[in-house]
Design a protein around this motif. Structure first.
Motif, PDB file in Angstrom:
ATOM      1  N   TRP A   1      21.932 -63.683  97.000  1.00 30.74           N
ATOM      2  CA  TRP A   1      21.764 -64.795  96.048  1.00 30.74           C
ATOM      3  C   TRP A   1      20.698 -65.780  96.527  1.00 30.74           C
ATOM      4  O   TRP A   1      20.026 -66.425  95.719  1.00 30.74           O
ATOM      5  CB  TRP A   1      23.085 -65.524  95.836  1.00 30.74           C
ATOM      6  N   GLY A   9      19.194 -57.254  83.554  1.00 35.79           N
ATOM      7  CA  GLY A   9      20.629 -57.440  83.403  1.00 35.79           C
ATOM      8  C   GLY A   9      21.055 -57.902  82.024  1.00 35.79           C
ATOM      9  O   GLY A   9      22.187 -57.627  81.590  1.00 35.79           O
ATOM     10  N   GLU A  25      24.358 -54.529  77.916  1.00 38.66           N
ATOM     11  CA  GLU A  25      25.056 -54.510  79.205  1.00 38.66           C
ATOM     12  C   GLU A  25      24.817 -53.223  79.998  1.00 38.66           C
ATOM     13  O   GLU A  25      25.419 -53.035  81.052  1.00 38.66           O
ATOM     14  CB  GLU A  25      26.570 -54.679  78.963  1.00 38.66           C
ATOM     15  N   ARG A  54      23.706 -53.840  83.584  1.00 37.49           N
ATOM     16  CA  ARG A  54      24.396 -54.890  84.328  1.00 37.49           C
ATOM     17  C   ARG A  54      24.960 -54.371  85.654  1.00 37.49           C
ATOM     18  O   ARG A  54      24.876 -55.066  86.685  1.00 37.49           O
ATOM     19  CB  ARG A  54      25.501 -55.483  83.445  1.00 37.49           C
ATOM     20  N   PRO A  55      25.511 -53.121  85.722  1.00 33.44           N
ATOM     21  CA  PRO A  55      26.015 -52.638  87.021  1.00 33.44           C
ATOM     22  C   PRO A  55      24.935 -52.543  88.093  1.00 33.44           C
ATOM     23  O   PRO A  55      25.217 -52.758  89.279  1.00 33.44           O
ATOM     24  CB  PRO A  55      26.583 -51.250  86.684  1.00 33.44           C
ATOM     25  N   ASP A  96      24.377 -56.173  89.240  1.00 37.03           N
ATOM     26  CA  ASP A  96      25.560 -56.636  89.980  1.00 37.03           C
ATOM     27  C   ASP A  96      25.606 -56.048  91.385  1.00 37.03           C
ATOM     28  O   ASP A  96      26.027 -56.719  92.338  1.00 37.03           O
ATOM     29  CB  ASP A  96      26.841 -56.261  89.219  1.00 37.03           C
ATOM     30  N   SER A  97      25.168 -54.803  91.532  1.00 32.58           N
ATOM     31  CA  SER A  97      25.186 -54.183  92.868  1.00 32.58           C
ATOM     32  C   SER A  97      24.203 -54.870  93.810  1.00 32.58           C
ATOM     33  O   SER A  97      24.388 -54.851  95.032  1.00 32.58           O
ATOM     34  CB  SER A  97      24.848 -52.695  92.767  1.00 32.58           C
ATOM     35  N   THR A 105      23.373 -58.190  93.573  1.00 35.07           N
ATOM     36  CA  THR A 105      23.718 -59.613  93.743  1.00 35.07           C
ATOM     37  C   THR A 105      25.141 -59.730  94.270  1.00 35.07           C
ATOM     38  O   THR A 105      25.346 -59.837  95.481  1.00 35.07           O
ATOM     39  CB  THR A 105      23.540 -60.359  92.407  1.00 35.07           C
ATOM     40  N   ALA A 106      26.112 -59.659  93.367  1.00 37.12           N
ATOM     41  CA  ALA A 106      27.515 -59.755  93.796  1.00 37.12           C
ATOM     42  C   ALA A 106      27.897 -58.602  94.711  1.00 37.12           C
ATOM     43  O   ALA A 106      28.766 -58.747  95.591  1.00 37.12           O
ATOM     44  CB  ALA A 106      28.430 -59.771  92.560  1.00 37.12           C
ATOM     45  N   GLY A 107      27.238 -57.436  94.546  1.00 37.76           N
ATOM     46  CA  GLY A 107      27.573 -56.256  95.346  1.00 37.76           C
ATOM     47  C   GLY A 107      26.967 -56.232  96.729  1.00 37.76           C
ATOM     48  O   GLY A 107      27.234 -55.326  97.517  1.00 37.76           O
TER      49      GLY A 107
END
Length: 829
Positions: free
Chosen positions: A722, A739, A749, A752-753, A756-757, A759-761
C-alpha cells in the motif's frame, strides 16, 4: 507445390555433406516408394514425408556407425533422464547438421518446389512445456555434436503440450495430436519391451545365507515399448539416440469378457494401462491426476534402467563397474524415483548387500536442480507411494534412516536439523521430498546459473551444503547455436559468417571477433537491415494470424515465456497501461512507437495465470482500437507458443523482457536466445541475467529493480504494498483502472482478484516495489532507440558477448566435472 520466389536473403550455414548418395535421387525414390505418390499428385505433406525419410536415411547409416564406435571403445555412456524433450520441428535442423541443406534448397529451386510449404507440414514435437524440455533438446544436440556417447530417455507422449487457442481473450486448451499423421523420424522397437510394475504387495523371506529378501508380488504390469529417434550432431560425425517409451498393455484384452459380448469391459484394462503415455503432465490438482503423474515418472524410469542395465550387462558382469561405465543425469526431480528403483534392482533381483548397492547408486547418479521456490519442489504423499510403489517406499525409508543416522552423529542433539534435512516431511501430511532424495542419492548436484547455485547453498539446500561440502556445484545453462542462431536467423547467421567465418557454429566463443565491428558504420547498417527484415517478416505473420497490423519500425518489446506470476508479465502490462495513459494525456508528443509482444502458455489448472492472459488480451483490445493511440502503441498476444513460434519471434525482437523477481528464476534460456539474436535485455539481477551482464558489459544491458539481498531485506522487515500504491500516482492510476473494470466494461469486477493479490494480498513478487525503477528504465530504452547507431553498437556487443552461453560449453562442463565422459568422435576421413 507452387514455385517459391527467389530470395537474396543470406543462407544459414549447413555442415558439409559427408554422404555420396545423391539427395534428389533418394528423395524421388521415397516419394514413390515410401509415400506412394509422384510429383504430379504429391501434396505439401507428401513432400515433407519424402524429405523426412530421405534425411532419416542419411542419418541412419551414420547413427549405426556411431553406436558401433561407442561399443568398440567400451565408452562410458551418459543417460540423460528427462520427463520433457521439447524438440520442435526436426527437418531443417537435421538437413543442416547432416550437410544436405544447400543441396535440398538447390533441388527445390530446380524442381519448382516450395520447400517452406513442405517444412510447415511438420508438427512441433511439443513433449515438454518450457525451458526444462527445450534445455534437454539443446543438450542432446550438443552431446551429439561433441561426440559424447549418450542417450536421452523420456516418454513418447501421444498428446504433447496442449494446443493453446485464445477464445474471447481466454486461454482454451485443445489436444496436441502431434502424431495424427505419423512420425517419420522415429523407429518403433517392438522387440525392446520391458515390464513395469505397480501396486501389489511385498513378501519377505530369508535366504539360505540368512539375508532378508523381498519379493514384490501381485503387481499390475504395464509394458514399455521403445521408439528411437536419431539425433545428429553438427557435421554428421556422430548421431546419438533419443529413446522414448510408450505404454502398452501387458495383455490385449480379457477373453472372458470378450466372449460374453462385453467388448468395452474386455479392453478396459488395456486402455487404462496405455493411458500412462497419453498426455504430457496430467492435471495434478486431483488425486487421480497426481497418481497418474507419479506412475508416468516411474514408468519411464523403470524402463530406462532396465534398458541401460541390459546394455551394460552385455559386456560387463560386475555391477561394481557400473559407475565407471554409466552416468545417469536426473533432469530435475521428476526421474528421481530412479534412485530407489536401482537400489531395488541391485538388492532384490541381484542380491547385492545394502552398502555395496548404495555405493554403486550414489556414484552413478547426479541431479540438476531447476527451481529455488520451495513450493515448486516436488513431494509425494507417503500414502500414494505405499499404494503404488510399496517396495520403493520401504527403500526410501531405509535410505532416510541411514542418512539421518549419519547426520545425527555429526550433529548430536540437533532435532530441528533432522526435521529440515529428512527425506520425509513429517509436518505436511507425511510426504517424500524428492529433491532431498535426489541430493542424498547423487554424487553431484548442480544449479544452472551462478546466482541460482549460490542461493541453493545459502537457502533451500543450506543444510545439505554444510553436510556435503562441495557436492553442490554450478553449471550455467546454455543453448545450441545451431538451432537458435544458424537456423532461426539465417540473415544474421550469414552476416556473421561473412565477417568472421563459420567456426562460431561449433565454437560460439568466436563471436567475440564481432567486437571490432560494433562501431563499424557499414556493419551496423547491415546488422540493422537484417533486424528490420526479421521485424517485417514477423509483422506479416502477426497480421496473417491475428489480423493485427503493426508498425515494423516500432520498437519490438518481447516477453515470451511460460505464464507465471513470478515471471511478472503483469509488470510489463503495467508499463503498457502507463504508456497508454501518457499517450492519451499528451497525444501530440513525439514518442518512440512500441509494439509489446507476449506469448506463453499457462498450466491448465493455474487460474491466476489464465486470468492474466485474459487481462493482457483485454488491454490489447482497448489499446489497439483507440484512435488516439494509433500506431504509437500496439499489444499483441501470440497464441500457442512453441519452438516454431519462438523461432519466428526471437530474430525480430529489439527488447528482451527478463523481469522476474530477483531470486526466483533459476537461469532462463530465453534470455540467452534473445541476446544471441541481437535483442537488448531489460532485466532484474536474477538467473543468468547476471552472467549475461558480466559477458556483454554493464553498459549494454538494462538492469533495474531490487536484487536478491534487497528482496530478502524488504520482505523480512515487513513489506507493505500500500505504501507504493499511495506513493506513486501513475501506479495508482494503473491499478485502479484494471481493478475498476476500465479494460473489462462487460464485467467490471473481472480483474479485481489480480489487484487484490497485489495490495491486500501482499504482492508476493514485489511488482509494486519494482514498478518505479522499471518505468524509469524503460524511458532510458526509448531514449537509446532514438539513436540507431548506438542501439546497433550495443546490440552487436550483445551478440559478440554470448559465446559463454553455448550448450556445447555447458555439456563440456558436465562431461568434465560430473560425468567423467570423454568424446568418441569419428576420425576425419
Amino acid at each position: 507445390m507452387a514455385k517459391k520466389p527467389a530470395t537474396t536473403e543470406p543462407s544459414p550455414q549447413p555442415a558439409k555433406s559427408t554422404d555420396s548418395v545423391p539427395f534428389c535421387q533418394a528423395l524421388a525414390n521415397h516419394l514413390t516408394y515410401s509415400v506412394g505418390k509422384d510429383h504430379y499428385t504429391a501434396t505439401p505433406r507428401d513432400w515433407f514425408f519424402a524429405l523426412a525419410h530421405t534425411t532419416r536415411d542419411q542419418m541412419t547409416a551414420r547413427w549405426m556407425e556411431t553406436m558401433r564406435r561407442y561399443y568398440e571403445a567400451d565408452a562410458k555412456r551418459i543417460y540423460y533422464m528427462s520427463m520433457e524433450f521439447l524438440i520442435g520441428r526436426t527437418l531443417t535442423n537435421s538437413l543442416m547438421n547432416m550437410g544436405h541443406y544447400d543441396e535440398c534448397l538447390k533441388m527445390a529451386a530446380e524442381a519448382g518446389l516450395d520447400l517452406e510449404q513442405a517444412r510447415a507440414m511438420e508438427p512441433d514435437a511439443a513433449l515438454g512445456n518450457g525451458g526444462l524440455g527445450r534445455l534437454a533438446a539443446c543438450f542432446l544436440d550438443s552431446m551429439a555434436t561433441l561426440g559424447l556417447p549418450s542417450y536421452g530417455y523420456g516418454i513418447r507422449y501421444e498428446y504433447g503440450m496442449f494446443n493453446q487457442r485464445i477464445e474471447n481473450g481466454w486461454q482454451v486448451e485443445h489436444p496436441d495430436s502431434w502424431l495424427r499423421y505419423g512420425n517419420p523420424w522415429e523407429f518403433p522397437r517392438p522387440e525392446v519391451l520391458y515390464p513395469v510394475k505397480f501396486y501389489g504387495r511385498l513378501v519377505e523371506y530369508t535366504s539360505e545365507a540368512g539375508s532378508l529378501r523381498h519379493h514384490w508380488v501381485d503387481t499390475e504390469d504395464v509394458m514399455a515399448m521403445a521408439y528411437d529417434t536419431p539425433i545428429p550432431g553438427y557435421g554428421g560425425k556422430s548421431v546419438n539416440n533419443m529413446r522414448l517409451w510408450a505404454a502398452k498393455s501387458s495383455r490385449d484384452f480379457d477373453l472372458k469378457y470378450f466372449n460374453e459380448g462385453n467388448y468395452i469391459k474386455a479392453v478396459e484394462d488395456k486402455n487404462e494401462s496405455e493411458n500412462l503415455s497419453k498426455v504430457l503432465y496430467p492435471d495434478d490438482t486431483t488425486a487421480m491426476g497426481r497418481e497418474l503423474r507419479l506412475k508416468q515418472q516411474y514408468f519411464f524410469v523403470s524402463a530406462s534402467l532396465q534398458d541401460m542395465l541390459y546394455r551394460f550387462n552385455k559386456f560387463h558382469k560386475n555391477f561394481d563397474e557400473l559407475p565407471d561405465k554409466v552416468a545417469m543425469q536426473l533432469n530435475d526431480t521428476h526421474p528421481s524415483i530412479a534412485i530407489p528403483e536401482l537400489m531395488r534392482i541391485l538388492l532384490d533381483l541381484n542380491h547385492l548387500d545394502w552398502d555395496r548397492a548404495w555405493d554403486i547408486v550414489t556414484r552413478t547418479f547426479s541431479y540438476t536442480n531447476h527451481t529455488l521456490m520451495p513450493e515448486a519442489l516436488e513431494t509425494w504423499p507417503v500414502s500414494l507411494l505405499e499404494k503404488t510403489l510399496p517396495r520403493h517406499l520401504q527403500i526410501i525409508y531405509e535410505i532416510n534412516h541411514l542418512f539421518l543416522n549419519d547426520v545425527r552423529h555429526q550433529n548430536p542433539g540437533d532435532t530441528e536439523l533432522l526435521k529440515r534435512i529428512s527425506i520425509i516431511d513429517e509436518d505436511n501430511g507425511r510426504r517424500i521430498r524428492m529433491a532431498h532424495l535426489a541430493i542424498v542419492g547423487s554424487h553431484q548436484v548442480n544449479g544452472v546459473a551462478q546466482i541460482h547455485t549460490e542461493l541453493m547453498r545459502q537457502t533451500i539446500f543450506a543444510d545439505f551444503d554444510r553436510f556435503y561440502p562441495g557436492k553442490i556445484i554450478n553449471i550455467t545453462n546454455g543453448i545450441t547455436p545451431r538451432r537458435w542462431l544458424n537456423q532461426a536467423n539465417p540473415g544474421l547467421a550469414g552476416l556473421i559468417t561473412e565477417h568472421i567465418g563459420d567456426g562460431w557454429i561449433t565454437h560460439l566463443d568466436q563471436l567475440s571477433k564481432l567486437n571490432k565491428f560494433a562501431t563499424d558504420k557499414a556493419f551496423q547498417g547491415k546488422f540493422l537491415r537484417v533486424k528490420q527484415a526479421n521485424k517485417e517478416s514477423l509483422a506479416k505473420v502477426i497480421e496473417e494470424k491475428l489480423g493485427i497490423k503493426i508498425n515494423p519500425a516500432s520498437l519490438f518489446d518481447v516477453q515470451i515465456k511460460r505464464m507465471h506470476e513470478y515471471k511478472r508479465q503483469l509488470l510489463n502490462l503495467f508499463h503498457v497501461v502507463t504508456l497508454y495513459n501518457r499517450i492519451r494525456a499528451n497525444p501530440g508528443e513525439n514518442r518512440v512507437p512500441r509494439t509489446v509482444i507476449f506469448s506463453g502458455k499457462a498450466a491448465p489448472g493455474y487460474a491466476r495465470a489464465k486470468l492474466i492472459i485474459k487481462l493482457i488480451n483485454d488491454v490489447a483490445d482497448i489499446v489497439n482500437h483507440d484512435p488516439v493511440i494509433g500506431d504509437q502503441l500496439k499489444v499483441v498476444y501470440i497464441p500457442n507458443y512453441d519452438v516454431t513460434t519462438a523461432a519466428e519471434i526471437i530474430p525480430a525482437a529489439d527488447l528482451s523482457e527478463q523481469i522476474s523477481t530477483a531470486g526466483t528464476e533459476a537461469s532462463g534460456t530465453g534470455n540467452m536466445k534473445l541476446a544471441l539474436n541481437g535483442a537488448l535485455t531489460i532485466g532484474t539481477l536474477d538467473g543468468a541475467n547476471i552472467e549475461i551482464r558480466d559477458e556483454v558489459g554493464t553498459d549494454n544491458i538494462f538492469i533495474f529493480g531490487l536484487n536478491t539481498a534487497e528482496v530478502a531485506e524488504i520482505t523480512s522487515k515487513g513489506y507493505n504494498p500500500w505504501d507504493y500504491y499511495h506513493g506513486n500516482q501513475e501506479l495508482r492510476q494503473v491499478l485502479d483502472m484494471i481493478g475498476s473494470g476500465y479494460f473489462s466494461p462487460d464485467e467490471p469486477e473481472r480483474f479485481r482478484p489480480v489487484i487484490d493479490s497485489l495490495t491486500a494480498g501482499g504482492d508476493q513478487y514485489l511488482l509494486l516495489a519494482d514498478y518505479t525503477d522499471y518505468i524509469a528504465c524503460q524511458e532510458k530504452i526509448d531514449a537509446l532507440y532514438r539513436n540507431p547507431a548506438e542501439w546497433a553498437r550495443k546490440a552487436i556487443l550483445n551478440v559478440a558477448g554470448m559465446g559463454k552461453f553455448s550448450s556445447d560449453r555447458t555439456i563440456r562442463e558436465y562431461a568434465e566435472n560430473i560425468w567423467g565422459v570423454k568424446s568418441v568422435l569419428r576420425p576425419e576421413v
